[in-house]
Design a protein around this motif. Sequence first.
Motif, mmCIF file in Angstrom:
data_model
loop_
_atom_site.group_PDB
_atom_site.id
_atom_site.type_symbol
_atom_site.label_atom_id
_atom_site.label_comp_id
_atom_site.label_asym_id
_atom_site.label_seq_id
_atom_site.Cartn_x
_atom_site.Cartn_y
_atom_site.Cartn_z
ATOM 1 N N GLY A 285 -32.447 11.824 -6.038
ATOM 2 C CA GLY A 285 -33.047 11.218 -4.812
ATOM 3 C C GLY A 285 -33.001 9.651 -4.935
ATOM 4 N N ASN A 286 -34.097 9.048 -3.998
ATOM 5 C CA ASN A 286 -34.199 7.539 -3.901
ATOM 6 C C ASN A 286 -34.365 6.989 -5.372
ATOM 7 N N THR B 21 -32.000 7.677 -8.429
ATOM 8 C CA THR B 21 -30.856 7.015 -8.127
ATOM 9 C C THR B 21 -30.965 5.576 -8.210
ATOM 10 N N ARG C 230 -28.016 12.035 -3.689
ATOM 11 C CA ARG C 230 -28.325 13.344 -3.047
ATOM 12 C C ARG C 230 -27.437 13.207 -1.443
ATOM 13 N N ASN C 231 -27.584 12.180 -0.906
ATOM 14 C CA ASN C 231 -26.874 11.980 0.295
ATOM 15 C C ASN C 231 -26.322 10.530 0.514
ATOM 16 N N THR D 68 -29.033 7.804 0.689
ATOM 17 C CA THR D 68 -29.553 7.445 -0.733
ATOM 18 C C THR D 68 -28.903 6.421 -1.262
ATOM 19 N N GLU E 84 -25.103 15.268 3.873
ATOM 20 C CA GLU E 84 -26.064 16.364 3.551
ATOM 21 C C GLU E 84 -26.453 17.026 4.938
ATOM 22 N N LEU F 293 -32.930 20.799 -5.494
ATOM 23 C CA LEU F 293 -32.617 19.396 -5.716
ATOM 24 C C LEU F 293 -33.414 18.745 -6.911
ATOM 25 N N ASP G 61 -34.513 15.825 -7.079
ATOM 26 C CA ASP G 61 -35.359 14.680 -6.881
ATOM 27 C C ASP G 61 -36.022 14.968 -5.529
ATOM 28 N N GLY G 62 -36.660 16.026 -5.268
ATOM 29 C CA GLY G 62 -37.010 16.216 -3.925
ATOM 30 C C GLY G 62 -37.457 17.531 -3.618
#
Length: 693
Positions: free
Chosen positions: A181-182, A185, A401-402, A405, A656, A667, A669-670
């Motif tokens: 996740g944010n 990353t 993740r997407n 991010t 995503e 996930l 981180d989420g």
Amino acid sequence: MPLVALAGALSADSVRADCPRPRGAGSLCTVFEKPVERGQHQEWHQGYRPAPGAGTTYHGRFPTNGAYRHNGVSHRPAHHRAEEPPRWTHPAAPGRSRLADASAWHWLLLVPVALASSGSSTWPPGSGADMPTFATHHVQFSVFAGVFAIVTVVGFLAARWRRPQNIHTLEEWGLGGRAFGNWVTWFLLSGDIYTAYTFVAIPTLMYGIGAGGFFAIPFLVILYPLLFVLLPRFWSVAHVNGYVTPAEFVRNRYGSPGLGLLVAATGILATMPYIALQLVGIQAVFRVMGVPGPWPLTIAFAVLAVYTFISGLRGPALISIIKDALIMWTVLGVILMVVTTSGGWAELFHSAGAKFAATPNLTDGLTLAPSGQLSYVTLAVGSAFALFLYPHTLTGTLAARNRDTIKRNLVALPVYTLMLGFLALLGYAAISAGVQPIGGDRNTIVPRLLDSAFPAWSSGLALAAIGVGAMVPAAIMSIGSANLFTRDIYRVFIRPDATPAREARVSRTASLTTKLGALLVIALFNTQFAIDMQLVGGVLILQTLPAFALGLRSAWAHRWALAGGLVAGLITGLLMLYQIPQLGGADGHTVLRAHFGGSAWPLSHLGLHTSAAVYAGVLALVVNLVVTVVATPVLHRLGVPAGVDATRPEHYVADEGDASVQHMTELLDGARLPAADPVSMGTWTAAERPTRV
């Protein structure tokens, strides 16, 4: 003498009004009083040894019972009077007295007054060229070892961090499940981009040549908009088709296993010098702490290799959080070290300008010489494109993740560019403090400055920041290179039927091999300017730009034209690097090594009457692009078949939640994915897997 007592002693009464002040030195002459007993003459002379040509003035009788030399003249006093305390007026080297004038903020325990202890041989501590000893660095080493132990434990525990049911796949081991996740990353990408290159190579270049070392600032300014445009497209097409490496994308984009092999081999070879640069940074830290022998670097290498083997990308992802905290703390200490001294930032530039003005070398200075401007511009542009193409940068991107991010992090990461600017100025701070490299190894400049300017425990943390800042990217680089070998060489040409578990095992083994290759690079290259190692790698990786970066926008180029251009660029780049000598000496024109001595190729080789030079990677890239652009229409006209593009336009914008994007079961981180979403373990069924050419 205690620090506070010495700080108080450096008052206005301690400065002689008649003390000579060297032109451009920007320093004052401080008078030290030291009682001398019989037999202490050697300690007295060596303890406050002036710089050559400093114009040292002695007051009182000389404390020696035998012969001595002063300003090149031999003397033998008739008698010695120990009861008469002599004084020595020391015109400090530029900025030494300034950097020590920090008593007003010693309570911060960040960068207090750091004067020599009774056993120190130079002022400031660590500023001379004498070899440091481990006996005087027990505290620093203890702090460093403690941080290293924490990092090691975190690296091993990362294998259990939100562990999925099956970690034995390349997507789980090499990409962390593609689901960071944010925050994760953020730290991972910063660990990718800001390395020992930041802490060691750039300040060392600033120390050696001045303004030319600032190229790292504009190149990062150029880099982030480039990444913002291209990296989300790569993330999308890779997640739709299950690509793990840039070479895998190139192979499927142009339908050419041979082109994919060339890109993979180039990426691996280009990353070796970059990993070696990280190990050079760790080696410099151990030298500054006086840790003898090769065993410290061997232990650090072994620990790095083992936790990377076990934890994969999760290890450096977690450790990068510790790394960033140490870096931010060190940058804060550096800023306080400078702004609270009497000279401030102006003193740093004044001292550096005086040093460069005093050298016969015309290529250094606070501003760029006319002959160096073209090299500066091409180096900044070439380095920006090169960093984007390195496997470790793309590996960190694929773990996100997407698309959002990636975009959020690219908007925020330029904050680190500001930090890099402060760290680059450590080269000038080292000049101002009179720091000298250990044994001629300029890579020790910054570690030695931090060791001398910070208190023992604080310098231990700063040195640990350099060590950890080298280990994290080295781990990511080795993972990126290992993924290239596994997916684009082993899987395509050796074992096409390899299972995901076998892929993971091969990639783990390959990650160890890349680190051994980095050690070989250290053995073969002169690492005085460690940045040359990264720039040589940049010349190589730049040649993958047409195949990969342009491929993210269009598949117009012919696969054979791209292969021919890549080979032509590599040959051109290597030939130009072979023609570049390493220069040194007082005038900067003494040839220290005849070949592979840098990356700035003189235009005089083209018969031009100019002293200008160009970054070799950019010229090689121009050759690469010319071959590609000219050969593509020719091959199409001759009817040479192009490869089959396995990607589709919609693949480059998928995100995503789209049905085409593969998801993990959890996930990292989420929150968990909704139960209604299709999930997989990072593999596809026969019906779901895209066709590969």
